[in-house]
Scaffold this motif. Sequence first.
Motif, PDB file in Angstrom:
ATOM      1  N   ALA A 270       0.843  -1.191   0.000  1.00  0.00           N
ATOM      2  CA  ALA A 270       0.000   0.000   0.000  1.00  0.00           C
ATOM      3  C   ALA A 270       0.880   1.243   0.000  1.00  0.00           C
ATOM      4  O   ALA A 270       0.482   2.299   0.492  1.00  0.00           O
ATOM      5  CB  ALA A 270      -0.944  -0.006   1.195  1.00  0.00           C
ATOM      6  N   GLY A 271       2.088   1.096  -0.535  1.00  0.00           N
ATOM      7  CA  GLY A 271       2.943   2.258  -0.727  1.00  0.00           C
ATOM      8  C   GLY A 271       3.891   2.572   0.407  1.00  0.00           C
ATOM      9  O   GLY A 271       4.549   3.617   0.383  1.00  0.00           O
ATOM     10  N   THR A 272       3.998   1.687   1.400  1.00  0.00           N
ATOM     11  CA  THR A 272       4.948   1.876   2.492  1.00  0.00           C
ATOM     12  C   THR A 272       5.707   0.576   2.716  1.00  0.00           C
ATOM     13  O   THR A 272       5.231  -0.513   2.354  1.00  0.00           O
ATOM     14  CB  THR A 272       4.247   2.273   3.799  1.00  0.00           C
ATOM     15  N   GLY A 273       6.883   0.688   3.326  1.00  0.00           N
ATOM     16  CA  GLY A 273       7.635  -0.511   3.642  1.00  0.00           C
ATOM     17  C   GLY A 273       6.869  -1.433   4.571  1.00  0.00           C
ATOM     18  O   GLY A 273       6.857  -2.659   4.373  1.00  0.00           O
ATOM     19  N   ALA A 274       6.203  -0.852   5.578  1.00  0.00           N
ATOM     20  CA  ALA A 274       5.482  -1.663   6.552  1.00  0.00           C
ATOM     21  C   ALA A 274       4.312  -2.413   5.932  1.00  0.00           C
ATOM     22  O   ALA A 274       3.921  -3.481   6.427  1.00  0.00           O
ATOM     23  CB  ALA A 274       4.994  -0.776   7.691  1.00  0.00           C
ATOM     24  N   SER A 275       3.741  -1.881   4.861  1.00  0.00           N
ATOM     25  CA  SER A 275       2.596  -2.541   4.228  1.00  0.00           C
ATOM     26  C   SER A 275       3.012  -3.508   3.128  1.00  0.00           C
ATOM     27  O   SER A 275       2.153  -4.167   2.527  1.00  0.00           O
ATOM     28  CB  SER A 275       1.650  -1.498   3.633  1.00  0.00           C
ATOM     29  N   THR A 276       4.299  -3.605   2.843  1.00  0.00           N
ATOM     30  CA  THR A 276       4.781  -4.420   1.728  1.00  0.00           C
ATOM     31  C   THR A 276       5.040  -5.856   2.170  1.00  0.00           C
ATOM     32  O   THR A 276       5.761  -6.091   3.141  1.00  0.00           O
ATOM     33  CB  THR A 276       6.064  -3.825   1.130  1.00  0.00           C
ATOM     34  N   GLU A 277       4.432  -6.800   1.458  1.00  0.00           N
ATOM     35  CA  GLU A 277       4.630  -8.224   1.723  1.00  0.00           C
ATOM     36  C   GLU A 277       5.159  -8.881   0.445  1.00  0.00           C
ATOM     37  O   GLU A 277       4.535  -8.789  -0.609  1.00  0.00           O
ATOM     38  CB  GLU A 277       3.328  -8.888   2.155  1.00  0.00           C
ATOM     39  N   GLN A 278       6.309  -9.540   0.555  1.00  0.00           N
ATOM     40  CA  GLN A 278       6.967 -10.181  -0.565  1.00  0.00           C
ATOM     41  C   GLN A 278       6.944 -11.702  -0.367  1.00  0.00           C
ATOM     42  O   GLN A 278       6.627 -12.175   0.720  1.00  0.00           O
ATOM     43  CB  GLN A 278       8.399  -9.660  -0.697  1.00  0.00           C
ATOM     44  N   THR A 279       7.290 -12.463  -1.406  1.00  0.00           N
ATOM     45  CA  THR A 279       7.215 -13.920  -1.316  1.00  0.00           C
ATOM     46  C   THR A 279       8.444 -14.574  -1.940  1.00  0.00           C
ATOM     47  O   THR A 279       8.989 -14.088  -2.940  1.00  0.00           O
ATOM     48  CB  THR A 279       5.953 -14.454  -2.009  1.00  0.00           C
ATOM     49  N   GLU A 280       8.839 -15.700  -1.345  1.00  0.00           N
ATOM     50  CA  GLU A 280       9.967 -16.473  -1.864  1.00  0.00           C
ATOM     51  C   GLU A 280       9.801 -17.934  -1.485  1.00  0.00           C
ATOM     52  O   GLU A 280       9.371 -18.266  -0.374  1.00  0.00           O
ATOM     53  CB  GLU A 280      11.301 -15.954  -1.323  1.00  0.00           C
ATOM     54  N   VAL A 281      10.130 -18.810  -2.434  1.00  0.00           N
ATOM     55  CA  VAL A 281      10.156 -20.252  -2.202  1.00  0.00           C
ATOM     56  C   VAL A 281      11.491 -20.758  -2.711  1.00  0.00           C
ATOM     57  O   VAL A 281      11.907 -20.420  -3.823  1.00  0.00           O
ATOM     58  CB  VAL A 281       8.992 -20.965  -2.927  1.00  0.00           C
ATOM     59  N   LEU A 282      12.197 -21.561  -1.905  1.00  0.00           N
ATOM     60  CA  LEU A 282      13.534 -21.986  -2.258  1.00  0.00           C
ATOM     61  C   LEU A 282      13.864 -23.343  -1.662  1.00  0.00           C
ATOM     62  O   LEU A 282      13.225 -23.791  -0.704  1.00  0.00           O
ATOM     63  CB  LEU A 282      14.562 -20.965  -1.780  1.00  0.00           C
ATOM     64  N   THR A 283      14.854 -23.998  -2.239  1.00  0.00           N
ATOM     65  CA  THR A 283      15.297 -25.265  -1.675  1.00  0.00           C
ATOM     66  C   THR A 283      16.181 -24.987  -0.463  1.00  0.00           C
ATOM     67  O   THR A 283      17.009 -24.080  -0.483  1.00  0.00           O
ATOM     68  CB  THR A 283      16.089 -26.096  -2.692  1.00  0.00           C
ATOM     69  N   ARG A 284      15.997 -25.791   0.592  1.00  0.00           N
ATOM     70  CA  ARG A 284      16.842 -25.641   1.777  1.00  0.00           C
ATOM     71  C   ARG A 284      18.274 -26.057   1.472  1.00  0.00           C
ATOM     72  O   ARG A 284      19.226 -25.466   1.982  1.00  0.00           O
ATOM     73  CB  ARG A 284      16.295 -26.482   2.930  1.00  0.00           C
ATOM     74  N   ALA A 285      18.426 -27.095   0.665  1.00  0.00           N
ATOM     75  CA  ALA A 285      19.754 -27.618   0.356  1.00  0.00           C
ATOM     76  C   ALA A 285      20.386 -26.861  -0.803  1.00  0.00           C
ATOM     77  O   ALA A 285      19.714 -26.521  -1.770  1.00  0.00           O
ATOM     78  CB  ALA A 285      19.669 -29.101   0.025  1.00  0.00           C
ATOM     79  N   ARG A 286      21.686 -26.623  -0.698  1.00  0.00           N
ATOM     80  CA  ARG A 286      22.467 -26.143  -1.828  1.00  0.00           C
ATOM     81  C   ARG A 286      23.215 -27.363  -2.372  1.00  0.00           C
ATOM     82  O   ARG A 286      24.302 -27.700  -1.895  1.00  0.00           O
ATOM     83  CB  ARG A 286      23.426 -25.030  -1.390  1.00  0.00           C
ATOM     84  N   LYS A 287      22.620 -28.007  -3.351  1.00  0.00           N
ATOM     85  CA  LYS A 287      23.197 -29.249  -3.874  1.00  0.00           C
ATOM     86  C   LYS A 287      23.167 -29.308  -5.403  1.00  0.00           C
ATOM     87  O   LYS A 287      23.408 -30.361  -5.981  1.00  0.00           O
ATOM     88  CB  LYS A 287      22.462 -30.456  -3.303  1.00  0.00           C
ATOM     89  N   PHE A 288      22.866 -28.185  -6.055  1.00  0.00           N
ATOM     90  CA  PHE A 288      22.690 -28.156  -7.508  1.00  0.00           C
ATOM     91  C   PHE A 288      23.831 -27.367  -8.144  1.00  0.00           C
ATOM     92  O   PHE A 288      24.131 -26.252  -7.727  1.00  0.00           O
ATOM     93  CB  PHE A 288      21.349 -27.511  -7.863  1.00  0.00           C
ATOM     94  N   ARG A 289      24.437 -27.946  -9.159  1.00  0.00           N
ATOM     95  CA  ARG A 289      25.567 -27.268  -9.813  1.00  0.00           C
ATOM     96  C   ARG A 289      25.423 -27.387 -11.328  1.00  0.00           C
ATOM     97  O   ARG A 289      24.563 -26.749 -11.912  1.00  0.00           O
ATOM     98  CB  ARG A 289      26.894 -27.845  -9.300  1.00  0.00           C
ATOM     99  N   ASN A 290      26.217 -28.223 -11.978  1.00  0.00           N
ATOM    100  CA  ASN A 290      26.097 -28.360 -13.435  1.00  0.00           C
ATOM    101  C   ASN A 290      24.854 -29.149 -13.799  1.00  0.00           C
ATOM    102  O   ASN A 290      24.346 -29.959 -13.016  1.00  0.00           O
ATOM    103  CB  ASN A 290      27.328 -29.055 -14.001  1.00  0.00           C
ATOM    104  N   GLY A 291      24.372 -28.928 -15.015  1.00  0.00           N
ATOM    105  CA  GLY A 291      23.198 -29.641 -15.495  1.00  0.00           C
ATOM    106  C   GLY A 291      22.190 -28.696 -16.104  1.00  0.00           C
ATOM    107  O   GLY A 291      22.520 -27.596 -16.571  1.00  0.00           O
ATOM    108  N   THR A 292      20.940 -29.124 -16.096  1.00  0.00           N
ATOM    109  CA  THR A 292      19.838 -28.367 -16.690  1.00  0.00           C
ATOM    110  C   THR A 292      18.846 -27.966 -15.625  1.00  0.00           C
ATOM    111  O   THR A 292      18.446 -28.791 -14.796  1.00  0.00           O
ATOM    112  CB  THR A 292      19.128 -29.215 -17.764  1.00  0.00           C
TER     113      THR A 292
END
Length: 476
Positions: A270-292
């Motif tokens: 609603a135009g303020t930092g306090a009213s701003t809600e963002q979203t993120e979904v991620l893997t807990r593990a860092r296990k991905f390197r080469n590939g597709t």
Amino acid sequence: MMRFAKKRLRATACTAVAVAMGAAALTALPATASAAAAGLSVQYRTSAPGARADQAEPWFKVKNTGTASAQLSAVKVRYYFKADSSSATYRFACSWAVKGCANVTGTFGTLAVPTATADRYLEIGFTSGAGSLAPGADTGDLQLRFYQSTWAPLNQSDDYSFDASRTSYGDWSKVTAQLAGTTLWGQAPGGNGPTDPPTDPPTDPPADAATLFDDFDYSGHTDPRIPAHGWTVRAESGGPGVPGATWAPENVTFSTVGGNSLMNLETSTAGTGASTEQTEVLTRARKFRNGTYAARVRFNDAPRYGPDGDHLVQTFFTINDLTAPMADDYAEYDFEYLPNGGWGEPSNILYTTSWETYQAEPWVAVNQHTEARQTFGGWHDLVLTIDNSSIKYYVDGQLFGTHDAAYLPERPMSINFNQWLIDLAGQTGTTARAYDQQVDYVLHVKDQVLTPAQVAAEVAAFRGAGTTFQDTVPGS
């Protein structure tokens, strides 16, 4: 320098991103389909036959001429035209469609080899809600139009795909149609011919290749299968984004549309930092390197409700943590779409960026990026491949950018999706608004470089077998 300034905003993210990371999805050929069984044709007519017009009105019917059912979400139709000026920008609209305009997408692209009659194209796609075409069936009317953003008149007389005489439907080879990245109909302007199918079809990846696949078939953000499958729905504070914003796990939701499961990331303010809600979904593990890495993602140019204009970032990326300023084992590979510009850009832009390292103070960035200034609103198949020689980014089956070996990863990474606000300068009002980014699926195949068509076939095989989740990628 404005492009790289965004990493100042994300510097806090890279320490906070060590907290958690994300994932996505693609739609493709049904498991029963094969190259031999596939076939498409396109009929065209124009509803605006004048050489000069306020808007172009190419109407289409797409027919399945193959022997197997074809998912429309894997179909792309391209109409080629000559821009009226090098700076011209265009807008797409659907007037009416048998399949429903909500299920039809239109995006604009630039040809790699411009000709006298074409340097741009309009690409028509379909959402999963459009369903499938049985053999012999067609889409019915697709009554489409596009126009300059300034509403300046269009000169259609020099457009490759335009024919003023075609005021009733008939087969038209000057548009192309692809199914899961393979061109099955039409002829592109000279020098822009498809590379699919290849002379020697690529071999299938090994059946035992370590793979992550997730169709995002969950009941909600508290579904216990989400952490069991290795994902985190972020709630921790920190960057990137507007100072004072929160990461709201309850704004990550799941739904089923046309029998297909989708994940939705909502970002609101609603135009303020306090009213701003963002979203993120991620893997807990860092296990991905080469590939597709692959995902089918829907970017949105407009909010679901409220006024438009915010400097929004919609993403699919991989990342690990920065262990020290300018540490050379940092890695990050991004698809980042800014529907309203930001970082000094005035309007739509898509970045793909490969990061070697950076430091926050004083700001130093070591990366390579590719960009396209056009709308990418709608569903897109995003593919990233990393081998021992290069990093390649594909959008909708087309090579978007190739980055050098200097930016290859030294350590494993996580997979992430997030949607966040750069700042509140794009829309300064205090009226509430919310933006959506949707994800259909995510796929990673370890140490194997797949073509976009192979990615589509892998996803189709999982779905044909009824598999909604698999993770055989070993821990790092």
